[in-house]
Scaffold this motif. Structure first.
Motif, PDB file in Angstrom:
ATOM      1  N   ASP A 139       0.851  -1.198   0.000  1.00 41.31           N
ATOM      2  CA  ASP A 139       0.000   0.000   0.000  1.00 41.31           C
ATOM      3  C   ASP A 139       0.885   1.246   0.000  1.00 41.31           C
ATOM      4  O   ASP A 139       0.648   2.201  -0.749  1.00 41.31           O
ATOM      5  CB  ASP A 139      -0.923  -0.001   1.230  1.00 41.31           C
ATOM      6  CG  ASP A 139      -1.899  -1.176   1.209  1.00 41.31           C
ATOM      7  OD1 ASP A 139      -1.910  -1.928   0.214  1.00 41.31           O
ATOM      8  OD2 ASP A 139      -2.641  -1.353   2.188  1.00 41.31           O
ATOM      9  N   TRP A 155      -3.036  10.337   5.681  1.00 40.22           N
ATOM     10  CA  TRP A 155      -3.569   9.023   5.261  1.00 40.22           C
ATOM     11  C   TRP A 155      -4.757   8.709   6.168  1.00 40.22           C
ATOM     12  O   TRP A 155      -4.598   8.642   7.390  1.00 40.22           O
ATOM     13  CB  TRP A 155      -2.475   7.977   5.419  1.00 40.22           C
ATOM     14  CG  TRP A 155      -2.754   6.619   4.851  1.00 40.22           C
ATOM     15  CD1 TRP A 155      -3.890   5.882   5.003  1.00 40.22           C
ATOM     16  CD2 TRP A 155      -1.862   5.820   4.051  1.00 40.22           C
ATOM     17  NE1 TRP A 155      -3.764   4.671   4.346  1.00 40.22           N
ATOM     18  CE2 TRP A 155      -2.525   4.609   3.761  1.00 40.22           C
ATOM     19  CE3 TRP A 155      -0.563   5.994   3.570  1.00 40.22           C
ATOM     20  CZ2 TRP A 155      -1.932   3.591   3.008  1.00 40.22           C
ATOM     21  CZ3 TRP A 155       0.022   4.976   2.814  1.00 40.22           C
ATOM     22  CH2 TRP A 155      -0.665   3.798   2.538  1.00 40.22           C
ATOM     23  N   TYR A 157      -7.703   6.013   7.245  1.00 37.05           N
ATOM     24  CA  TYR A 157      -8.190   4.627   7.185  1.00 37.05           C
ATOM     25  C   TYR A 157      -9.583   4.642   7.806  1.00 37.05           C
ATOM     26  O   TYR A 157      -9.757   5.089   8.945  1.00 37.05           O
ATOM     27  CB  TYR A 157      -7.274   3.673   7.960  1.00 37.05           C
ATOM     28  CG  TYR A 157      -7.822   2.255   7.956  1.00 37.05           C
ATOM     29  CD1 TYR A 157      -7.424   1.338   6.989  1.00 37.05           C
ATOM     30  CD2 TYR A 157      -8.777   1.853   8.900  1.00 37.05           C
ATOM     31  CE1 TYR A 157      -7.961   0.054   6.965  1.00 37.05           C
ATOM     32  CE2 TYR A 157      -9.313   0.569   8.872  1.00 37.05           C
ATOM     33  CZ  TYR A 157      -8.901  -0.327   7.903  1.00 37.05           C
ATOM     34  OH  TYR A 157      -9.439  -1.594   7.874  1.00 37.05           O
ATOM     35  N   SER A 221      -7.967   4.789   2.682  1.00 40.35           N
ATOM     36  CA  SER A 221      -7.957   3.336   2.547  1.00 40.35           C
ATOM     37  C   SER A 221      -8.966   2.692   3.480  1.00 40.35           C
ATOM     38  O   SER A 221      -9.396   3.284   4.470  1.00 40.35           O
ATOM     39  CB  SER A 221      -6.554   2.766   2.773  1.00 40.35           C
ATOM     40  OG  SER A 221      -6.126   2.928   4.091  1.00 40.35           O
ATOM     41  N   LEU A 263      -7.496   3.404  -1.775  1.00 41.37           N
ATOM     42  CA  LEU A 263      -6.855   2.090  -1.699  1.00 41.37           C
ATOM     43  C   LEU A 263      -7.805   1.063  -1.087  1.00 41.37           C
ATOM     44  O   LEU A 263      -8.553   1.382  -0.152  1.00 41.37           O
ATOM     45  CB  LEU A 263      -5.590   2.161  -0.837  1.00 41.37           C
ATOM     46  CG  LEU A 263      -4.276   2.523  -1.527  1.00 41.37           C
ATOM     47  CD1 LEU A 263      -4.293   3.956  -2.017  1.00 41.37           C
ATOM     48  CD2 LEU A 263      -3.098   2.331  -0.580  1.00 41.37           C
ATOM     49  N   HIS A 264      -7.741  -0.133  -1.604  1.00 38.70           N
ATOM     50  CA  HIS A 264      -8.466  -1.267  -1.016  1.00 38.70           C
ATOM     51  C   HIS A 264      -7.619  -2.509  -1.294  1.00 38.70           C
ATOM     52  O   HIS A 264      -7.230  -2.746  -2.444  1.00 38.70           O
ATOM     53  CB  HIS A 264      -9.853  -1.403  -1.630  1.00 38.70           C
ATOM     54  CG  HIS A 264     -10.740  -2.365  -0.886  1.00 38.70           C
ATOM     55  ND1 HIS A 264     -10.379  -3.683  -0.648  1.00 38.70           N
ATOM     56  CD2 HIS A 264     -11.950  -2.207  -0.313  1.00 38.70           C
ATOM     57  CE1 HIS A 264     -11.337  -4.287   0.029  1.00 38.70           C
ATOM     58  NE2 HIS A 264     -12.309  -3.415   0.261  1.00 38.70           N
ATOM     59  N   GLN A 289      -2.630  -1.558  -6.974  1.00 44.11           N
ATOM     60  CA  GLN A 289      -2.168  -1.985  -5.638  1.00 44.11           C
ATOM     61  C   GLN A 289      -2.039  -3.509  -5.603  1.00 44.11           C
ATOM     62  O   GLN A 289      -1.021  -4.044  -5.147  1.00 44.11           O
ATOM     63  CB  GLN A 289      -3.222  -1.479  -4.645  1.00 44.11           C
ATOM     64  CG  GLN A 289      -2.996  -1.618  -3.187  1.00 44.11           C
ATOM     65  CD  GLN A 289      -4.261  -1.177  -2.429  1.00 44.11           C
ATOM     66  OE1 GLN A 289      -5.201  -0.590  -2.996  1.00 44.11           O
ATOM     67  NE2 GLN A 289      -4.303  -1.455  -1.142  1.00 44.11           N
TER      68      GLN A 289
END
Ligand code: CP
Length: 309
Positions: A139, A155, A157, A221, A263-264, A289
């Motif tokens: 990631d 970032w 989450y 993410s 992102l995943h 990714q």
């Protein structure tokens, strides 16, 4: 001996940056179809007690491209492990005598630690409830590839805690990245990982408001929601309703930076933790990714085995 049981096993920022640059080099070499036989004569074993569509095949492909070989043992093909069967420590000693490194996805992190204690070769966590270091470093690599100043991003989450969320705590501690986590009120990160990150000076905030976490973020993410699938239909519907505000969707992403990356780690349950639009949208890098798992794990295995190009 060097292990990769959790992302905290990366000793310092210089090592992490070296791994990112090496992964980039290996990715370029592969695109140019140039051989990099650094694992020639080496065998990487894989012990998987759970299914995998990315980790296992990307390691197999990555090792083959570096001139090495893999031995894959799925739990269904092995003798049962455990004190009432073959003790895990016995299997670890035997498997360790066949291979140069062992990648394992065990039923519990405790078992992974037991394997590492007895295998006598470097052991890599192929995902546990505590961490998913191969994924987390990928990631970071995916962000590193795309952002001019990757360690200066905020970032976010959002969603249920997972091994990747815990691993991000180590990334924040190593890099200085500002990490904002928005989790449901009944959810907890791994206490040890959180304490370790905080004592290392990581800039981490843990709250329950997804909009606050995502506001201005350069990376957003999430991970698969694990609790609904374990529930019967009425309880599952209630859990999904409680989680709904943590879904990564266009409304939530409207609070992120214009150039935010989504992102995943996959597999994604579209319509649960992320919408189809967000996963397929312009800002999503989920499939790049997934592809990056290959070169990042190549760099990790080279590092663990002490070989370089
Ligand atoms: N993201 C990830 O680890 O995928 P697999 O479970 O398919 O390996």
């Amino acid at each position: 001996m060097q292990y990769l049981r959790t992302t905290f096993d990366i000793p310092d920022r210089a090592t992490l940056e070296g791994l990112l640059h090496r992964a980039q080099h290996l990715k370029r070499r592969r695109a140019e179809r140039r051989l990099t036989p650094t694992l020639s004569g080496r065998v990487v074993g894989m012990l998987f007690e759970k299914a995998s569509t990315r980790t296992r095949p990307s390691i197999e492909a990555g090792v083959a491209l570096l001139g090495g070989a893999t031995v894959v043992l799925h739990a269904r093909d092995a003798h049962a492990l455990g004190e009432e069967h073959e003790p895990l420590r016995d299997a670890a000693r035997v498997l360790g005598s066949y291979v140069d490194a062992l990648v394992a996805r065990m039923r519990s992190h405790q078992d992974l630690e037991e394997l590492a204690r007895h295998a006598r070769v470097p052991v890599v966590n192929g995902q546990s409830e505590i961490d998913h270091p191969c994924q987390v470093i990928t990631d970071l690599f995916t962000v590193f590839e795309r952002k001019e100043r990757p360690f200066e991003v905020r970032w976010a989450y959002v969603g249920e805690p997972s091994g990747t969320a815990n691993g991000l705590l180590a990334v924040a501690a190593l890099t200085g990245i500002e990490l904002a986590l928005a989790l449901p009120e009944d959810a907890r990160l791994d206490a040890q990982a959180l304490a370790r990150a905080k004592s290392a000076g990581a800039r981490v905030s843990v709250g329950h408001d997804p909009v606050a976490a995502v506001r201005g973020a350069g990376v957003v993410s999430t991970d698969s929601w694990s609790t609904p699938a374990a529930l019967e239909p009425p309880a599952r519907a209630a859990r999904l309703a409680a989680l709904a505000r943590y879904q990564v969707n266009d409304a939530l992403l409207s609070h992120a930076a214009d150039d935010a990356l989504v992102l995943h780690p996959l597999p994604a349950r579209r319509g649960q933790e992320i919408t189809d639009d967000a996963l397929e949208g312009m800002r999503s890098v989920a499939f790049q990714q997934a592809g990056n798992r290959l070169c990042v794990q190549q760099a990790l295995l080279e590092w663990l085995l002490g070989v370089s190009g």
